[in-house]
Scaffold this motif. Structure first.
Motif, PDB file in Angstrom:
ATOM      1  N   THR A  78       0.814  -1.218   0.000  1.00 10.09           N
ATOM      2  CA  THR A  78       0.000   0.000   0.000  1.00 10.09           C
ATOM      3  C   THR A  78       0.848   1.268   0.000  1.00 10.09           C
ATOM      4  O   THR A  78       0.310   2.351  -0.207  1.00 10.09           O
ATOM      5  CB  THR A  78      -0.948   0.039   1.219  1.00 10.09           C
ATOM      6  OG1 THR A  78      -0.181  -0.008   2.415  1.00 10.09           O
ATOM      7  CG2 THR A  78      -1.939  -1.104   1.176  1.00 10.09           C
ATOM      8  N   GLU A  79       2.145   1.169   0.251  1.00 10.93           N
ATOM      9  CA  GLU A  79       3.030   2.326   0.236  1.00 10.93           C
ATOM     10  C   GLU A  79       4.139   2.082  -0.761  1.00 10.93           C
ATOM     11  O   GLU A  79       4.654   0.973  -0.870  1.00 10.93           O
ATOM     12  CB  GLU A  79       3.610   2.577   1.623  1.00 10.93           C
ATOM     13  CG  GLU A  79       2.552   2.981   2.615  1.00 10.93           C
ATOM     14  CD  GLU A  79       3.121   3.259   3.986  1.00 10.93           C
ATOM     15  OE1 GLU A  79       4.316   2.992   4.219  1.00 10.93           O
ATOM     16  OE2 GLU A  79       2.363   3.741   4.825  1.00 10.93           O
TER      17      GLU A  79
ATOM     18  N   TYR B 218      -2.519   9.403  -6.190  1.00 11.05           N
ATOM     19  CA  TYR B 218      -1.652   9.015  -5.090  1.00 11.05           C
ATOM     20  C   TYR B 218      -1.190  10.277  -4.382  1.00 11.05           C
ATOM     21  O   TYR B 218      -1.057  11.341  -4.980  1.00 11.05           O
ATOM     22  CB  TYR B 218      -0.442   8.233  -5.607  1.00 11.05           C
ATOM     23  CG  TYR B 218      -0.809   6.856  -6.117  1.00 11.05           C
ATOM     24  CD1 TYR B 218      -0.650   5.738  -5.313  1.00 11.05           C
ATOM     25  CD2 TYR B 218      -1.322   6.672  -7.394  1.00 11.05           C
ATOM     26  CE1 TYR B 218      -0.995   4.470  -5.766  1.00 11.05           C
ATOM     27  CE2 TYR B 218      -1.675   5.412  -7.857  1.00 11.05           C
ATOM     28  CZ  TYR B 218      -1.511   4.315  -7.039  1.00 11.05           C
ATOM     29  OH  TYR B 218      -1.857   3.065  -7.487  1.00 11.05           O
TER      30      TYR B 218
ATOM     31  N   ARG C 228       2.511   7.569  10.735  1.00 14.66           N
ATOM     32  CA  ARG C 228       1.155   7.564  10.223  1.00 14.66           C
ATOM     33  C   ARG C 228       0.142   7.425  11.352  1.00 14.66           C
ATOM     34  O   ARG C 228      -0.686   6.549  11.340  1.00 14.66           O
ATOM     35  CB  ARG C 228       0.974   6.430   9.220  1.00 14.66           C
ATOM     36  CG  ARG C 228       1.787   6.646   7.970  1.00 14.66           C
ATOM     37  CD  ARG C 228       1.737   5.393   7.163  1.00 14.66           C
ATOM     38  NE  ARG C 228       2.926   4.786   6.673  1.00 14.66           N
ATOM     39  CZ  ARG C 228       4.164   4.835   7.093  1.00 14.66           C
ATOM     40  NH1 ARG C 228       4.474   5.531   8.117  1.00 14.66           N
ATOM     41  NH2 ARG C 228       5.123   4.199   6.503  1.00 14.66           N
TER      42      ARG C 228
ATOM     43  N   LYS D 110       6.395   8.585   1.715  1.00  8.96           N
ATOM     44  CA  LYS D 110       6.134   7.537   0.731  1.00  8.96           C
ATOM     45  C   LYS D 110       4.863   7.899  -0.011  1.00  8.96           C
ATOM     46  O   LYS D 110       4.125   8.784   0.404  1.00  8.96           O
ATOM     47  CB  LYS D 110       5.977   6.181   1.419  1.00  8.96           C
ATOM     48  CG  LYS D 110       7.257   5.724   2.093  1.00  8.96           C
ATOM     49  CD  LYS D 110       7.126   4.360   2.675  1.00  8.96           C
ATOM     50  CE  LYS D 110       8.366   4.037   3.462  1.00  8.96           C
ATOM     51  NZ  LYS D 110       9.152   2.993   2.979  1.00  8.96           N
ATOM     52  N   TRP D 111       4.620   7.213  -1.111  1.00  6.37           N
ATOM     53  CA  TRP D 111       3.392   7.416  -1.882  1.00  6.37           C
ATOM     54  C   TRP D 111       2.341   6.414  -1.443  1.00  6.37           C
ATOM     55  O   TRP D 111       2.662   5.267  -1.158  1.00  6.37           O
ATOM     56  CB  TRP D 111       3.674   7.235  -3.375  1.00  6.37           C
ATOM     57  CG  TRP D 111       4.565   8.297  -3.926  1.00  6.37           C
ATOM     58  CD1 TRP D 111       5.880   8.145  -4.277  1.00  6.37           C
ATOM     59  CD2 TRP D 111       4.240   9.658  -4.188  1.00  6.37           C
ATOM     60  NE1 TRP D 111       6.381   9.330  -4.732  1.00  6.37           N
ATOM     61  CE2 TRP D 111       5.391  10.278  -4.686  1.00  6.37           C
ATOM     62  CE3 TRP D 111       3.076  10.406  -4.027  1.00  6.37           C
ATOM     63  CZ2 TRP D 111       5.414  11.622  -5.046  1.00  6.37           C
ATOM     64  CZ3 TRP D 111       3.103  11.745  -4.388  1.00  6.37           C
ATOM     65  CH2 TRP D 111       4.257  12.341  -4.892  1.00  6.37           C
ATOM     66  N   LYS D 112       1.087   6.849  -1.404  1.00  6.75           N
ATOM     67  CA  LYS D 112      -0.012   5.969  -1.040  1.00  6.75           C
ATOM     68  C   LYS D 112      -1.240   6.388  -1.832  1.00  6.75           C
ATOM     69  O   LYS D 112      -1.456   7.581  -2.067  1.00  6.75           O
ATOM     70  CB  LYS D 112      -0.294   6.089   0.461  1.00  6.75           C
ATOM     71  CG  LYS D 112      -1.204   5.028   1.005  1.00  6.75           C
ATOM     72  CD  LYS D 112      -1.153   5.020   2.522  1.00  6.75           C
ATOM     73  CE  LYS D 112      -1.744   3.742   3.042  1.00  6.75           C
ATOM     74  NZ  LYS D 112      -1.533   3.565   4.450  1.00  6.75           N
TER      75      LYS D 112
ATOM     76  N   ALA E 184      -5.282   6.478   2.033  1.00  7.37           N
ATOM     77  CA  ALA E 184      -4.552   7.416   2.892  1.00  7.37           C
ATOM     78  C   ALA E 184      -5.461   8.214   3.807  1.00  7.37           C
ATOM     79  O   ALA E 184      -5.002   9.031   4.579  1.00  7.37           O
ATOM     80  CB  ALA E 184      -3.726   8.369   2.015  1.00  7.37           C
TER      81      ALA E 184
END
Length: 65
Positions: A5-6, A19, A26, A55-57, A62
């Protein structure tokens, strides 16, 4: 097992969609300021984040409850 997921710079997007950057911590109380948002297509490569600890999510994953 499940899908990651990340994502980090250089990873490939598993699905199309929006994204956003998420922070290292988090937790419910932590929000990052001015996160980048990007639109990705399946197979696109994630760019660098604006901070090495981010990071990208996917946007739907998110959200804070």
């Amino acid at each position: 097992m499940g899908e990651k997921t990340e994502y980090e710079k250089g990873d490939k997007a598993p699905n199309p969609g929006m994204y956003t950057e998420v922070g290292e911590a988090r937790s419910f109380h932590t929000e990052i300021q001015n996160p980048q948002h990007i639109k990705m297509e399946k197979g696109d490569t994630f760019p660098e984040t604006s901070n090495k600890n981010r990071k990208w999510k996917k946007v739907e994953k998110a959200r804070v409850h």
